[in-house]
Design a protein around this motif. Sequence first.
Motif, PDB file in Angstrom:
ATOM      1  N   PRO A  45       0.835  -1.207   0.000  1.00  0.00           N
ATOM      2  CA  PRO A  45       0.000   0.000   0.000  1.00  0.00           C
ATOM      3  C   PRO A  45       0.870   1.257   0.000  1.00  0.00           C
ATOM      4  N   PRO A  46       0.412   2.337  -0.649  1.00  0.00           N
ATOM      5  CA  PRO A  46       1.238   3.549  -0.693  1.00  0.00           C
ATOM      6  C   PRO A  46       1.380   4.179   0.686  1.00  0.00           C
ATOM      7  N   ARG A  47       2.617   4.447   1.078  1.00  0.00           N
ATOM      8  CA  ARG A  47       2.834   5.110   2.376  1.00  0.00           C
ATOM      9  C   ARG A  47       3.586   6.416   2.199  1.00  0.00           C
ATOM     10  N   GLY A  48       4.039   6.675   0.962  1.00  0.00           N
ATOM     11  CA  GLY A  48       4.668   7.963   0.666  1.00  0.00           C
ATOM     12  C   GLY A  48       6.015   8.169   1.324  1.00  0.00           C
ATOM     13  N   THR A  49       6.825   7.135   1.412  1.00  0.00           N
ATOM     14  CA  THR A  49       8.176   7.345   1.950  1.00  0.00           C
ATOM     15  C   THR A  49       9.191   6.804   0.951  1.00  0.00           C
ATOM     16  N   ALA A  50      10.362   7.423   0.933  1.00  0.00           N
ATOM     17  CA  ALA A  50      11.413   7.002  -0.001  1.00  0.00           C
ATOM     18  C   ALA A  50      11.821   5.562   0.287  1.00  0.00           C
ATOM     19  N   PHE A  51      11.745   5.166   1.553  1.00  0.00           N
ATOM     20  CA  PHE A  51      12.121   3.798   1.911  1.00  0.00           C
ATOM     21  C   PHE A  51      11.274   2.790   1.142  1.00  0.00           C
ATOM     22  N   ARG A  52       9.955   3.089   1.101  1.00  0.00           N
ATOM     23  CA  ARG A  52       9.043   2.210   0.355  1.00  0.00           C
ATOM     24  C   ARG A  52       9.399   2.217  -1.123  1.00  0.00           C
TER      25      ARG A  52
END
Length: 225
Positions: A45-52
């Motif tokens: 799911p999209p979480r909006g972090t660069a890590f993802r």
Amino acid sequence: MMGDIQRMKADVVVVGTGPGGSTVARDLTLKGKKVILLEWGKDVPPRGTAFRGGGEYVGGPGALNLHKGILVSKEQTLMIRGVTTGGSSMMYLGSAYDPDPEMWKPFGFDLQRESDEIKEELNVKPLPDHLIGPGANLLMQAAKDLGYNWGKFNKLINADKCVKDCNECMFGCKRGAKFHARDWALDAASHGATLINEAFCDEIMVENNTATGVRATGKGGVKYE
Ligand SMILES: Cc1cc2nc3c(=O)[nH]c(=O)nc-3n(C[C@H](O)[C@H](O)[C@H](O)COP(=O)(O)OP(=O)(O)OC[C@H]3O[C@@H](n4cnc5c(N)ncnc54)[C@H](O)[C@@H]3O)c2cc1C
């Protein structure tokens, strides 16, 4: 069980859940077809972090070795793609460029109706001025000063849900403002399509010049046909 083949039947098998696959799968599902969607990547799911974005969307930590989401050309150009439900739309910029009718004409395609339909359905339009960042504004002004016809692009972003200076949508918009093809893959699944993640399509089965099915390898080496 290892060695067993899990056989499934459907009217259509769609390989990949990027904008291409998800659109087709959702349309056919809504028209009553039994659809199986195979997706190589995990569902994240999209979480909006660069890590993802830097990790799971490009296929996990082994992405470089596996030639999954990160590729380097012989000219040393870095190329990335999303290997996850939604494909590269999980990390695209949301810019929507109209198909050029002149380009498609020689091939006998007219995409105007589809283009109008998708713009209507996804409310594709430029962002209001207050959501344009200072960098983009500076660039636009500089280009205009040089005489270029520079304007705002159409965006696959719902301005009502977009938050000024959030700047995180590149790696999947957690606010639901930017359209991701994942939404349509999940919508297809909620209307009866079977979505199988971590399943890599190895082969298209062909009989009498007709595609009749696919062979795929899933999680833990399970074989699908
Ligand atoms: C950083 C970035 C920014 C971008 N910005 C924009 C933009 O602003 N506007 C725009 O219009 N476009 C943009 N793009 C391009 C856009 O994202 C792609 O054109 C679009 O995602 C292509 O859709 P697709 O369905 O053809 O393929 P993809 O999105 O690549 O999806 C293919 C899917 O198939 C899966 N898959 C592949 N092989 C197999 C297999 N054998 N078995 C099972 N599954 C498989 C992959 O895991 C993937 O999920 C951008 C792309 C990137 C990377």
